[in-house]
Design an enzyme around this catalytic site. Structure first.
Site, short mmCIF file in Angstrom:
data_model
loop_
_atom_site.label_atom_id
_atom_site.label_comp_id
_atom_site.label_asym_id
_atom_site.label_seq_id
_atom_site.Cartn_x
_atom_site.Cartn_y
_atom_site.Cartn_z
N SER A 129 63.25 12.87 19.57
CA SER A 129 63.83 12.37 20.81
C SER A 129 65.08 11.54 20.43
CB SER A 129 62.88 11.42 21.62
OG SER A 129 62.10 12.03 22.20
N SER A 161 63.96 13.22 24.25
CA SER A 161 64.13 12.36 25.59
C SER A 161 65.44 11.18 25.37
CB SER A 161 63.05 11.39 25.49
OG SER A 161 63.02 10.52 24.56
N LYS A 184 68.81 3.06 25.24
CA LYS A 184 67.89 3.64 25.93
C LYS A 184 67.21 2.90 26.95
CE LYS A 184 64.35 7.16 24.98
NZ LYS A 184 63.70 8.05 23.76
#
Lengths: 493, 100
Positions: free
Chosen positions: A179, A155, A80
């Site tokens: 997330s 996310s 990420k």
């Protein structure tokens, strides 16, 4: 060329060790898939071919020297874009960090690479991890490999989509209120949020420091366990990381779940807003657990009704404080014509932050401001105690708890973008776990019979019960026999 | 509890965010909608409940106070939007010729 998307991490490592193929060939195959698919999926903000090839060369050198390969040797991994890695930008999908070059390595990423993994890229995300759809990215949305018109969740949607589409074998996300698990659910991947403190947060750009935790995505439970082996453990750079004896999370995966006490969280399952197919999937999973020899019962977590409210005070409050560091002075976007330092701060931040980030910073600043602190932040921290106590009493009766991961399957891009509250409800089942600091995994529970989209099952364990949670997930995975390959990418080599 | 336009502007100043009038209006609506949803938490009687700031029972985690390597000056300045003479450049904070 080898089809890297059909090999597990261990098959890749062993294949390289047995000289069936080289690490360089694995890197080429993974990068080739990114080249073929990422134009449609947009899982990546940056592809790091040079870093992947350099890491592959070290593995291939080790093979030539007959050195025993580490457990993730040659395994393509994606991280990420809120985790620092030298040689890459770390943008958090925000304009304010668009050109930020990592100044050091995130510990979890470093540990994954030390275990032999090949870094193929940095993954798209909701800006600063604020969102549940990966639409709040300054670089545009990520598309769900199961249906390109739908969101992958968020996310950590880029990390989830990268694994789902076979562009990476393992990826890392961060989970503050769901997330990792919610995008895992929406993309049919296995997604683990470790216990708070299990994995160092050093080098991961902070959202809400009392809730954030890094964890892995993979297509199988076993690969998630391998990734957790690599990234967990005390780090002197993160005082909240916990010093515990090293565990091999793969060791007990095949032991089965005879006698395991499994609690279905009935009040969450019956909650308004949960799709019928999701509810059916959890009930059917409970039957599978019983058939595998588990003792299945029912439990309620009544205080979790306050979870969303507590989270949308604590999360933004901590975020507003953490994001104060983005001031246009030491790094990030800066306006060129400021009148004075206040003007520089105010315009650099307003230009650099997207709408949801501004909303959360405003909400958090308000909740912490004079006169409101006790009414909001103080109350939220007390509600957090009630939620923690509910889990403690549930774990006196049960080893693991079952809930849906997400109340719905993947929704259409744009569908919830204009309604912050509808988006916030995506995380109603995952948020309480962060507030209590527990661990939980989302494991595919099958496809929705009408939409043919994946549904995720959340298996929750008490603090540091990852071995139990993963063992339950592995037994369920084996019984279900779910194919995690999205139809859209089934024929792409 | 409802948040006024003046409060939105005050919070924006505290948060160091320059908002347009349109953004002030929209954020006022958004914040009121969110606060309306989470307002139930203010009504709870939690007088006897201790707060939880940290989910684990870990306290006073310290390490030895030892000198260790850190970023060089060049590395620390590498992402600076404006850098000169080994330092970050900022607009003048204390008064110039006609200090006010």
């Amino acid at each position: 060329m080898i089809d890297v998307s059909r090999l597990t991490a261990t098959q890749i490592r062993d294949g390289i060790a047995d000289r069936l193929f080289t690490a360089r060939e694995v890197a080429e195959a993974a990068l080739g898939r990114i080249e073929a698919l990422d134009g449609q999926v947009h899982a990546f903000n940056q592809v790091t071919a040079e870093l992947a090839y350099a890491a592959a060369e070290r593995i291939d050198d080790a093979v030539r020297s007959d050195v025993v390969l580490p457990p993730l040797a040659g395994v393509p991994v994606a991280v990420k874009d809120n985790m620092n890695l030298l040689g890459t930008r770390t943008t958090c999908s925000s304009r304010i960090l668009e050109n930020y070059e990592s100044a050091y390595d995130c510990t979890a990423v470093r540990r994954l690479l030390d275990a032999g993994a090949l870094p193929v890229g940095k993954c798209n995300m909701d800006e600063f991890a604020f969102g549940s759809s990966t639409e709040n990215s300054t670089f545009g949305p990520t598309h769900n490999p199961w249906d390109l018109e739908r969101v992958p969740g968020g996310s950590s949607g880029g990390s989830a989509a990268a694994v789902s589409a076979g562009m990476a074998t393992i990826s890392l996300g961060s989970d503050t209120g769901g997330s990792i698990r919610q995008p895992g659910s929406l993309t049919g991947t296995v997604a683990l949020k470790p216990t708070y403190g299990r994995v160092s947060r050093y080098g991961c750009v902070a959202f809400a420091s009392s809730l954030d935790q890094i964890g892995p995505f993979a297509k199988t439970v076993g690969e998630c366990a391998l990734a957790l082996n690599a990234i967990s453990g005390k780090d002197p750079m993160d005082a909240t990381s916990v010093d515990r004896p090293a565990e091999d999370f793969t060791a007990t995966l095949a032991e089965g779940i005879a006698g395991l006490r499994v609690g279905i969280v009935t009040d969450l399952l019956e909650a308004e807003g949960c799709e019928g197919a999701v509810r059916d999937s959890v009930r059917s999973a409970a039957e599978t657990f019983a058939a595998l020899g588990a003792e299945v019962g029912e439990v309620e977590l009544p205080s979790t009704a306050h979870g969303l409210s507590a989270y949308y005070i604590i999360g933004p409050a901590e975020a507003s404080s953490n994001l104060a560091r983005f001031d246009g002075i030491r790094y990030g976007h800066r306006v060129g014509d400021a009148d004075d330092v206040l003007d520089l701060y105010m315009r650099s931040r307003a230009e650099g932050f997207g709408p949801e980030t501004i909303r959360r910073v405003m909400l958090g600043t308000y909740a912490l401001s004079a006169g409101y602190y006790d009414a909001y932040y103080g109350q939220a921290q007390k509600a957090r105690t009630l939620i923690k106590r509910d889990f403690e009493s549930a774990f006196e009766r049960f080893d693991v708890l079952l809930t849906p991961t997400s109340p719905t399957v993947a929704f259409k891009i744009g569908e919830r973008a204009s309604d912050p509250l509808a988006m916030y409800l995506s995380d109603v089942y995952t948020i309480p776990v962060n507030l209590a600091g527990n661990c939980a995994v989302s494991v595919p529970g099958g496809l929705c019979p009408t939409s043919r989209l994946p549904i995720g099952l959340q298996i929750i364990g008490t603090h540091f019960a990852e071995s139990t949670v993963l063992r339950a997930a592995a037994a369920f995975e084996a019984a279900l026999g779910f194919d995690p390959t999205p139809p859209l990418v089934r024929d792409v080599q | 509890m409802s948040i006024s336009e003046a409060q939105v502007r005050h919070v924006a100043l505290l948060a160091r965010l320059k908002l347009t009038d349109e953004e002030v209006a929209r954020l006022g609506d958004d914040l009121n909608s969110i606060l309306g949803h989470i307002d139930t938490i203010r009504q709870l009687d939690l007088a006897d409940v201790p707060p939880t700031a940290h989910a684990l029972d870990v306290v006073n985690e310290t390490r030895a106070d030892e000198v260790r390597p850190c970023l060089s000056r060049e590395e620390a300045l590498a992402n600076g939007p404006e850098v000169a003479e080994g330092a970050f450049v900022i607009p003048r904070i204390v008064g110039g010729g006609d200090a006010s």
